[in-house]
Design an enzyme around this catalytic site. Structure first.
Site, PDB file in Angstrom:
ATOM      1  N   SER A 173       0.911  -1.206  -0.462  1.00  0.00           N
ATOM      2  CA  SER A 173      -0.151  -0.118   0.677  1.00  0.00           C
ATOM      3  C   SER A 173       1.120   1.193  -0.095  1.00  0.00           C
ATOM      4  CB  SER A 173      -1.055   0.157   1.778  1.00  0.00           C
ATOM      5  OG  SER A 173      -1.844   0.504   1.150  1.00  0.00           O
ATOM      6  N   ASP A 301      -9.941  -3.748  -6.136  1.00  0.00           N
ATOM      7  CA  ASP A 301      -9.418  -2.800  -5.193  1.00  0.00           C
ATOM      8  C   ASP A 301      -9.979  -1.820  -4.665  1.00  0.00           C
ATOM      9  OD1 ASP A 301      -7.910  -1.290  -3.207  1.00  0.00           O
ATOM     10  OD2 ASP A 301      -5.508  -1.781  -3.753  1.00  0.00           O
ATOM     11  N   HIS A 329      -8.355  -4.540  -1.677  1.00  0.00           N
ATOM     12  CA  HIS A 329      -6.833  -4.473  -1.498  1.00  0.00           C
ATOM     13  C   HIS A 329      -6.289  -4.883  -0.132  1.00  0.00           C
ATOM     14  CE1 HIS A 329      -3.793  -0.642  -0.237  1.00  0.00           C
ATOM     15  NE2 HIS A 329      -3.808  -1.130   0.582  1.00  0.00           N
TER      16      HIS A 329
END
Length: 355
Positions: A173, A301, A329
């Site tokens: 991320s 996502d 995600h």
């Protein structure tokens, strides 16, 4: 639907397939976060003092003997000269993890990959961004999505400790975006510190990601969690450094844009959140990457709309684009297995082991 893999080099991995009872990007994100715990990891924490007077905390798994590490850590901070490797296995890979927004070494994705690395006899480390290890950092500074200079310092330190071992860097991320930006921005120096890199669910287009988080169901499911986690840290920093931040704006922040306008952009020195996003997105740097790099993203996502993901024309020949139709995600949930046997850690290690 078949998985699309737009890539520059060969990729033999099986595509990720979500369980039939886990449809959609939201469920695939949330279930993985809540229930993908797996094996616990025993870490040894090490504090690195930095030249600017601050510190970062590193959690090691199967690290070097204390005496060897300490000899290196006692070296002058400006030189990072390599010390005698002692009894360390020079062939054993070291996998270095950079966590996501408000993450740490206990994040499920970090433990998952560390577990898989240890099962192969590798060594691992989770490097905490400033303020994410459970103790406030000393300076009026925060970590941010494109902190390539910090990534460079951290990886140079790992290389100094392990001068001869293969070193792999994996970012998740926000940590994935910072790693990718470093790979492109420091492209002429990256090979000095690592051999390969992987970025998972990176918000490569920060503006698009922030917009996605601040709208629709995302604003209900995820944004409050991030903002409510960042707010106390920002208020504590404001009290320690009076006049630096606007406490009223911090208290009233409800969106990612709000908190980035009130805190991140101020500490970073940007005009506002939009300016901060433009300066720190990794997407413009992907064409400069020279090391073998895998970018893993799910097309569903919730944090990173698929339409903004880079194509082969946006990246260098060293970059493999691994786009899965499902996964959410940092999700890619696998049922009935321990962390190290899940699809995501195995996909990462498979890439790292390829010649």
């Amino acid at each position: 639907m078949l998985t699309f893999l737009f890539q520059s080099n060969a990729n033999t991995a099986e595509p990720y397939k979500a369980p039939f009872w886990l449809p959609g990007g939201h469920l695939q994100t949330i279930i993985a976060s809540l229930f993908s715990k797996g094996a616990e990891v025993t870490y040894r924490r090490e504090r690195w003092e930095l030249n600017d007077g601050d510190f970062i905390d590193v959690d090691w798994a199967d690290a070097k003997p204390d005496s060897v590490r300490q000899a290196i850590l006692d070296e002058p901070r400006s030189s990072f000269q390599s010390a005698e490797a002692g009894t360390a296995d020079h062939k054993k890979p070291v996998i270095v993890i950079f966590h996501g927004l408000e993450g740490n070494s206990q994040s499920q994705y970090a433990k998952s990959l560390i577990s898989a690395a240890l099962a192969k006899g590798w060594q691992g480390a989770v490097i905490h961004f400033r303020g994410c290890s459970g103790e406030p950092n000393r300076l009026p500074r925060t970590y941010y999505a494109g902190d390539s200079a910090e990534i460079n310092t951290m990886l140079a330190r790992v290389r100094a400790i392990y001068p001869d071992n293969p070193i792999f860097a994996v970012g998740y991320s926000l940590g994935g975006n910072a790693l990718l930006k470093w790979l492109g921005e420091f492209s002429d120096k990256t090979a000095l510190n690592i051999s390969k890199a992987v970025a998972v669910s990176a918000p490569i287009d920060l503006q698009a990601s922030a917009d996605a988080l601040d709208n629709g169901l995302n604003r209900i499911l995820y944004t409050p969690l991030f903002v409510d986690s960042m707010r106390p840290k920002a208020l504590a920093m404001s009290k320690r450094f009076p006049g630096l931040l606007d406490e009223k704006r911090i208290i009233n922040a409800r969106t990612i844009h709000d908190i980035d306008n009130a805190v991140t952009s101020v500490l970073y020195g940007a005009k506002n959140a939009t300016d901060y996003y433009q300066q720190n997105a990794s997407k413009p740097y992907l064409k400069n990457i020279t090391l073998p790099t895998l970018i893993i993203n799910a097309r569903n996502d919730p944090f990173m709309p698929a339409v903004y993901l880079p194509t082969t024309s946006d990246v260098s020949a060293a970059v493999t684009l691994g786009y899965e139709e499902e996964g959410g995600h940092v999700g890619f949930y696998t049922t009935g297995v321990r962390n190290q046997n899940g699809w995501l850690p195995n996909r990462i290690i498979e890439f790292l082991e390829q010649n």
